[in-house]
Design an enzyme around this catalytic site. Structure first.
Site, PDB file in Angstrom:
ATOM      1  N   GLU A  10      -9.526  -2.183   5.880  1.00 51.87           N
ATOM      2  CA  GLU A  10     -10.074  -1.999   7.230  1.00 51.87           C
ATOM      3  C   GLU A  10     -11.288  -2.923   7.410  1.00 51.87           C
ATOM      4  O   GLU A  10     -11.817  -3.457   6.426  1.00 51.87           O
ATOM      5  CB  GLU A  10     -10.514  -0.534   7.412  1.00 51.87           C
ATOM      6  CG  GLU A  10      -9.405   0.500   7.256  1.00 51.87           C
ATOM      7  CD  GLU A  10      -8.446   0.580   8.448  1.00 51.87           C
ATOM      8  OE1 GLU A  10      -8.520  -0.294   9.357  1.00 51.87           O
ATOM      9  OE2 GLU A  10      -7.594   1.474   8.459  1.00 51.87           O
ATOM     10  N   HIS A  35      -7.197  -5.340  10.542  1.00 48.16           N
ATOM     11  CA  HIS A  35      -6.991  -5.003   9.124  1.00 48.16           C
ATOM     12  C   HIS A  35      -5.712  -5.636   8.587  1.00 48.16           C
ATOM     13  O   HIS A  35      -4.792  -5.943   9.342  1.00 48.16           O
ATOM     14  CB  HIS A  35      -7.022  -3.488   8.887  1.00 48.16           C
ATOM     15  CG  HIS A  35      -5.818  -2.730   9.345  1.00 48.16           C
ATOM     16  ND1 HIS A  35      -5.883  -1.405   9.739  1.00 48.16           N
ATOM     17  CD2 HIS A  35      -4.510  -3.075   9.480  1.00 48.16           C
ATOM     18  CE1 HIS A  35      -4.677  -0.995  10.069  1.00 48.16           C
ATOM     19  NE2 HIS A  35      -3.820  -1.977   9.930  1.00 48.16           N
ATOM     20  N   ASN A  44      -7.274  -3.721  14.807  1.00 48.78           N
ATOM     21  CA  ASN A  44      -8.688  -3.971  14.460  1.00 48.78           C
ATOM     22  C   ASN A  44      -8.837  -5.116  13.453  1.00 48.78           C
ATOM     23  O   ASN A  44      -9.908  -5.330  12.898  1.00 48.78           O
ATOM     24  CB  ASN A  44      -9.321  -2.696  13.898  1.00 48.78           C
ATOM     25  CG  ASN A  44      -8.639  -2.210  12.631  1.00 48.78           C
ATOM     26  OD1 ASN A  44      -7.705  -2.850  12.131  1.00 48.78           O
ATOM     27  ND2 ASN A  44      -9.075  -1.085  12.100  1.00 48.78           N
ATOM     28  N   ASP A  72       0.812  -1.222   0.000  1.00 44.90           N
ATOM     29  CA  ASP A  72       0.000   0.000   0.000  1.00 44.90           C
ATOM     30  C   ASP A  72       0.845   1.271   0.000  1.00 44.90           C
ATOM     31  O   ASP A  72       2.056   1.230   0.206  1.00 44.90           O
ATOM     32  CB  ASP A  72      -0.979  -0.002   1.187  1.00 44.90           C
ATOM     33  CG  ASP A  72      -0.326  -0.442   2.501  1.00 44.90           C
ATOM     34  OD1 ASP A  72       0.915  -0.472   2.575  1.00 44.90           O
ATOM     35  OD2 ASP A  72      -1.061  -0.744   3.456  1.00 44.90           O
TER      36      ASP A  72
HETATM   37  P1  PGA Z   1       2.302  -2.035  12.753  1.00 47.11           P
HETATM   38  O1  PGA Z   1       1.076  -1.957  11.751  1.00 47.11           O
HETATM   39  O2  PGA Z   1       3.235  -3.044  12.156  1.00 47.11           O
HETATM   40  O3  PGA Z   1       2.894  -0.665  12.767  1.00 47.11           O
HETATM   41  O4  PGA Z   1       1.755  -2.480  14.062  1.00 47.11           O
HETATM   42  C1  PGA Z   1       0.550  -3.135  11.247  1.00 47.11           C
HETATM   43  C2  PGA Z   1      -0.675  -2.830  10.434  1.00 47.11           C
HETATM   44  O5  PGA Z   1      -1.389  -1.880  10.763  1.00 47.11           O
HETATM   45  O6  PGA Z   1      -0.920  -3.562   9.471  1.00 47.11           O
END
Ligand code: PGA
Length: 255
Positions: free
Chosen positions: A143, A138, A136, A67
């Site tokens: 999301e 995602h 959450n 992304d």
């Molecule tokens: P993080 O994010 O590795 O910074 O915890 C993971 C994500 O949101 O996919």
């Protein structure tokens, strides 16, 4: 699904890197899906160490990132282009023409998203996709509520993500509101998935992803339908799992 629970973040990172390195040694022209975020940083450090000290060769590897923000130029220090350059690309011998990060500055974003999907297919599809997981549930910017069959497209960032990101920008108006993200379906087409998670904050998401019902409310839960998934977590992130997991997966490595 192989669930591997390691003692801490460093062990999780080493385990993840071993899997990537094993796949790369078997297939020098590996097509590797990459993630940003704090989770894979240790894995990336270990790949860099293996490249420098053990000659792990990335010259034939193709990469596709999950992304990128829309409207943030690649040189911006909050762009995912910049993150990948600083934390991985600059220390490996990847061929720039084989490195792909979604172009958040594309004039026609939808055409770009279609091209990204086609480009992945041109290279024979993703061999191994590295994933983090949001608190959450995602994956990438998919999301909760994202279609489980979705492809690369633009997503509106949710309020929580906007609030989390605000601190990285000089003023609120600069915080990106949209991102290009591989879809859940794009990720599921990878031949193998390596999902990493560490820390207590991820424990509920990991439990839902691995042992919960398959639901768009936890997009990561769709990996239960995939045939070749490694879930590598530290003890904290795996603390609420109820299943008994062991290391039998090692049989499929280094044979
Ligand atoms: P993080 O994010 O590795 O910074 O915890 C993971 C994500 O949101 O996919």
């Amino acid at each position: 699904m192989f669930v591997i629970i390691k003692e801490d973040y460093d062990q999780m990172s080493l385990e993840g890197a071993k899997i990537v390195a094993d796949r790369l040694r078997r297939k020098p022209n590996l097509v590797l899906g990459l993630a940003t975020g704090s989770t894979p940083l240790g894995l990336y450090k270990e790949l860099i160490r293996m490249h420098k000290n053990e000659g792990l060769d990335f010259s034939k590897v193709t990469t596709f990132n999950l992304d990128e923000y829309v409207g943030i130029p690649p040189e911006h220090d909050q762009s995912y282009h910049y993150f990948m350059k600083e934390n991985l690309f600059k220390d490996l011998n990847l061929a720039p023409r084989f490195v792909h990060v979604p172009n958040g500055m594309a004039k026609d974003i939808n055409t770009f998203c279609d091209w990204y999907e086609k480009r992945i297919k041109e290279f024979g599809g993703l061999d191994l996709q590295i994933l983090g997981i949001g608190g959450n549930g995602h994956i990438a910017f998919n999301e909760p509520g994202s279609s489980l069959g979705s492809r690369t497209r633009v997503k509106t960032l949710d309020e929580k993500t906007l609030a989390d990101n605000a601190r990285f920008f000089d003023d609120e108006t600069q915080v990106p509101k949209y991102a290009i993200t591989m879809g859940v379906g794009t990720i599921m087409d990878a031949k193998e998935i390596l999902l990493l998670a560490n820390g207590e904050k991820k424990a509920n998401a990991v439990k839902s992803a691995v042992e919960g019902p398959i639901t768009a409310q936890c997009p990561a839960s769709v990996v239960q339908l995939h045939q070749n998934v490694f879930v590598v977590v530290d003890k904290s992130a795996g603390s609420t799992l109820e299943g008994k997991y062991h290391d039998s997966w090692k049989r499929i490595l280094f044979e």
